[in-house]
Motif scaffolding. Structure first.
Motif, short mmCIF file in Angstrom:
data_model
loop_
_atom_site.label_atom_id
_atom_site.label_comp_id
_atom_site.label_asym_id
_atom_site.label_seq_id
_atom_site.Cartn_x
_atom_site.Cartn_y
_atom_site.Cartn_z
N UNK A 128 61.82 44.18 -33.21
CA UNK A 128 60.84 44.35 -34.27
C UNK A 128 59.49 44.69 -33.66
N UNK A 129 58.87 45.73 -34.22
CA UNK A 129 57.62 46.26 -33.68
C UNK A 129 56.62 46.43 -34.82
N UNK A 130 55.34 46.11 -34.59
CA UNK A 130 54.34 46.41 -35.63
C UNK A 130 54.38 47.90 -35.97
N UNK A 131 54.28 48.19 -37.25
CA UNK A 131 54.37 49.57 -37.73
C UNK A 131 53.37 50.49 -37.02
N UNK A 132 52.19 49.96 -36.74
CA UNK A 132 51.13 50.78 -36.15
C UNK A 132 51.12 50.78 -34.61
N UNK A 133 52.11 50.16 -33.99
CA UNK A 133 52.17 50.10 -32.52
C UNK A 133 53.08 51.21 -32.00
N UNK A 134 52.54 52.40 -31.89
CA UNK A 134 53.32 53.56 -31.45
C UNK A 134 53.77 53.44 -30.00
N UNK A 135 52.93 52.82 -29.18
CA UNK A 135 53.29 52.68 -27.77
C UNK A 135 54.58 51.86 -27.61
N UNK A 136 54.67 50.74 -28.31
CA UNK A 136 55.87 49.90 -28.23
C UNK A 136 57.08 50.63 -28.79
N UNK A 137 56.92 51.27 -29.92
CA UNK A 137 58.02 52.01 -30.55
C UNK A 137 58.51 53.13 -29.63
N UNK A 138 57.58 53.87 -29.03
CA UNK A 138 57.94 54.96 -28.12
C UNK A 138 58.65 54.40 -26.89
N UNK A 139 58.15 53.29 -26.35
CA UNK A 139 58.79 52.65 -25.20
C UNK A 139 60.24 52.30 -25.54
N UNK A 140 60.46 51.67 -26.68
CA UNK A 140 61.82 51.26 -27.07
C UNK A 140 62.73 52.47 -27.23
N UNK A 141 62.24 53.49 -27.91
CA UNK A 141 63.05 54.70 -28.12
C UNK A 141 63.43 55.35 -26.79
N UNK A 142 62.50 55.39 -25.84
CA UNK A 142 62.78 55.97 -24.53
C UNK A 142 63.80 55.14 -23.76
N UNK A 143 63.67 53.83 -23.82
CA UNK A 143 64.61 52.94 -23.12
C UNK A 143 66.01 53.10 -23.71
N UNK A 144 66.10 53.17 -25.03
CA UNK A 144 67.41 53.37 -25.67
C UNK A 144 67.99 54.72 -25.26
N UNK A 145 67.17 55.77 -25.31
CA UNK A 145 67.64 57.12 -24.96
C UNK A 145 68.13 57.17 -23.51
N UNK A 146 67.38 56.55 -22.59
CA UNK A 146 67.80 56.54 -21.18
C UNK A 146 69.14 55.82 -21.01
N UNK A 147 69.29 54.73 -21.73
CA UNK A 147 70.53 53.95 -21.63
C UNK A 147 71.71 54.75 -22.18
N UNK A 148 71.50 55.43 -23.27
CA UNK A 148 72.56 56.27 -23.86
C UNK A 148 72.90 57.43 -22.94
N UNK A 149 71.87 58.07 -22.39
CA UNK A 149 72.10 59.20 -21.48
C UNK A 149 72.88 58.78 -20.24
N UNK A 150 72.68 57.54 -19.80
CA UNK A 150 73.36 57.08 -18.58
C UNK A 150 74.74 56.50 -18.87
#
Length: 185
Positions: A159-181
């Protein structure tokens, strides 16, 4: 009363029920403790954290990968579990660098059995019994292959604050890296 005497004490906040909390949000939003103040303001203003269902995103991505290769997606629960554990660890590391602040990411993880077998000590609301022709009562799970085959439900959400783009972007990147690997299907 404990909260009224010491509104900055997190322990006194944790003892409050829903009605008291609702009535006290304005006071809690003015607390000196930044975490209490921020979380109370979010509740009062309905600025809730937004969920990212990590487990479901992983499963969806793996199904799409298989579909794009013309294959049927066989969900490997252990692989999904490992991927979730890796993501959880990366999030933990990222959050540890931000100690002392209100949590920017909240973690929700659980495993629930959809059907619990008979447990006499827990009473009749814990199970479903069926009556056999012999008038004997037995647990449904003892008689039904379908019930025995039901897998436990697992969830892993961040769960991430709606206005916290940095956290949301971090999570999306971590998920994408994990899926790619992930191992190729």
């Amino acid at each position: 009363m404990q909260f009224a005497r010491n509104p900055d004490d997190l322990e006194s906040v944790l003892r409050l029920d829903d009605v008291v909390i609702s009535g006290a949000l304005a006071s809690m939003a003015e607390a000196k403790d930044r975490s209490v103040s921020e979380l109370a303001s979010r509740l009062r203003d309905r600025a809730f954290y937004k969920a990212i269902d990590v487990r479901e995103e992983i499963k969806h991505a793996l199904r799409e990968k298989a579909k794009n290769k013309g294959k049927r997606a066989d969900e490997d629960g252990k692989m999904v579990d490992r991927m979730c554990a890796n993501i959880r660890e990366r999030v933990r590391q990222w959050l540890s660098k931000q100690a002392g602040e209100t949590p920017r990411i909240l973690v929700d993880q659980d495993k629930r059995d959809p059907y619990k077998p008979l447990q006499e000590s827990k009473g009749p609301l814990n199970q479903i019994r069926i009556r056999l022709g012999s008038d004997e009562l037995v647990d449904l799970g003892d008689r039904s292959k379908v019930v025995r085959a039901i897998e436990p439900f697992q969830l892993f959400r961040l769960y991430v604050p709606k206005d916290d783009r940095e956290s949301r972007t971090f999570i999306k990147k971590v998920i994408a890296r994990e899926i790619d690997s992930a191992p190729k299907a």
